[in-house]
Scaffold this active site. Structure first.
Site, mmCIF file in Angstrom:
data_model
loop_
_atom_site.group_PDB
_atom_site.id
_atom_site.type_symbol
_atom_site.label_atom_id
_atom_site.label_comp_id
_atom_site.label_asym_id
_atom_site.label_seq_id
_atom_site.Cartn_x
_atom_site.Cartn_y
_atom_site.Cartn_z
ATOM 1 N N PRO A 197 53.617 90.960 -42.173
ATOM 2 C CA PRO A 197 52.667 90.752 -43.276
ATOM 3 C C PRO A 197 52.145 89.320 -43.351
ATOM 4 C CG PRO A 197 54.890 91.224 -44.116
ATOM 5 C CD PRO A 197 54.927 91.412 -42.642
ATOM 6 N N GLU B 50 63.954 92.030 -43.831
ATOM 7 C CA GLU B 50 63.227 90.972 -44.544
ATOM 8 C C GLU B 50 62.257 90.230 -43.632
ATOM 9 O OE1 GLU B 50 63.521 89.860 -48.100
ATOM 10 O OE2 GLU B 50 63.813 91.983 -47.756
ATOM 11 N N ARG C 293 40.814 104.136 -29.793
ATOM 12 C CA ARG C 293 39.545 104.846 -29.943
ATOM 13 C C ARG C 293 38.360 104.017 -29.445
ATOM 14 N NH1 ARG C 293 36.772 103.462 -34.460
ATOM 15 N NH2 ARG C 293 35.569 105.376 -34.559
ATOM 16 N N ASP D 38 30.304 102.756 -36.854
ATOM 17 C CA ASP D 38 31.529 102.581 -37.640
ATOM 18 C C ASP D 38 31.356 101.528 -38.723
ATOM 19 O OD1 ASP D 38 33.163 104.300 -36.328
ATOM 20 O OD2 ASP D 38 34.165 102.790 -35.114
HETATM 21 N N1 ADE Z 1 55.236 94.720 -41.464
HETATM 22 C C1 ADE Z 1 55.441 94.837 -42.791
HETATM 23 N N2 ADE Z 1 54.279 94.780 -43.467
HETATM 24 C C2 ADE Z 1 53.294 94.621 -42.537
HETATM 25 C C3 ADE Z 1 51.889 94.503 -42.614
HETATM 26 N N3 ADE Z 1 51.228 94.511 -43.767
HETATM 27 N N4 ADE Z 1 51.213 94.349 -41.452
HETATM 28 C C4 ADE Z 1 51.862 94.312 -40.284
HETATM 29 N N5 ADE Z 1 53.185 94.417 -40.159
HETATM 30 C C5 ADE Z 1 53.905 94.586 -41.276
#
Ligand code: ADE
Length: 245
Positions: A76, A103, A140, A155
């Protein structure tokens, strides 16, 4: 988690034709201790577990031996995975997707990857669903897969704008009609209508995209019209004209 997704739709189709090859690696297989431990408590304290560097890097190095893939850690905290990035990655001969869990991963693992990507501003319990999203979006776009399923040019995001609105039969559904222009057979008018719809939707829903979209002077004129509210009502917007209750 990967089995069903890889055995369905365009991904299945591409794999069967040898256009896409996906190999899965179990990180636990690279742990050397008795318990095959891949995670540990964080230095400095805190809740949750952190993925240890040694099994993860051993897995990366093992998986990367053959075709020198671009190594991508899904997390994330990564840079945003966008359509532009998907297009760039589709030109790479090979990708290695590293899925974190718990985590997070030990920060030193980042020295062993090329990119760190996030699929959106939310936290998944692991990188696997994110890797699947990336595989789908990239596969794709591969030559030979493109065109066999849908058109990439129209797209959302390809041109920096959201896609236009689309309709199929019936021409009237529960009193809602299809914009007349789409039934006219006039391809130039239809193209103009669709471009206008792209601009209208993007302005309404994702005005941030307009800052970096490639816009013609015609596009800018249409946007000014839309912004001033002076534009003629767009057919197909909301409850279409000609609705019969
Ligand atoms: N792992 C946990 N959350 C994620 C996200 N938003 N994007 C990529 N990998 C992740």
């Amino acid at each position: 988690m990967f089995g069903a997704a890889l055995a369905t739709g365009p991904l299945k189709w591409a794999r069967e034709r040898g256009l896409l090859d996906v190999a899965l690696h179990q990180i636990r297989d690279y742990a050397t201790d008795r318990h095959r431990q891949v995670d540990d408590t964080p230095y400095g304290g805190g809740q949750g577990m952190v993925m240890k560097p040694d099994p993860l890097v051993a897995a990366i190095e093992h998986a990367a031996v053959v075709d020198r893939p671009r190594r991508i850690l899904l997390a994330p905290q990564g840079a945003s995975f966008t359509q532009a990035r998907a297009e760039a990655l589709a030109r790479e001969p090979s990708l290695l997707l590293v899925c974190g869990r718990y985590e997070g991963v030990d920060a030193r693992v980042r020295a062993f990857v090329d990119d760190e990507l996030s699929i959106g501003d939310y936290v998944l319990s692991g990188g696997e669903p994110a890797a699947l999203c990336l595989i789908d979006a990239v596969a794709r776009l591969l030559p030979e897969v493109v065109g066999s399923f849908d058109s990439v040019e129209s797209d959302s995001f390809h041109s920096g704008l959201l896609d236009a609105t689309y309709y199929t039969r019936p021409a009237e559904y529960r009193g809602w009609t299809v914009p007349e222009v789409l039934l006219s057979g006039n391809h130039a008018e239809i193209a103009r209508h669709r471009r206008r719809e792209q601009l209208r939707r993007t302005l309404e829903r994702r005005p941030d995209l307009l800052e970096s979209a490639a816009l013609s002077s015609d596009d800018r004129r249409i946007l000014r019209e839309l912004e001033s509210g002076a534009a003629p009502a767009t057919p197909g917007r909301g409850r279409a004209r000609g609705r019969r209750a």
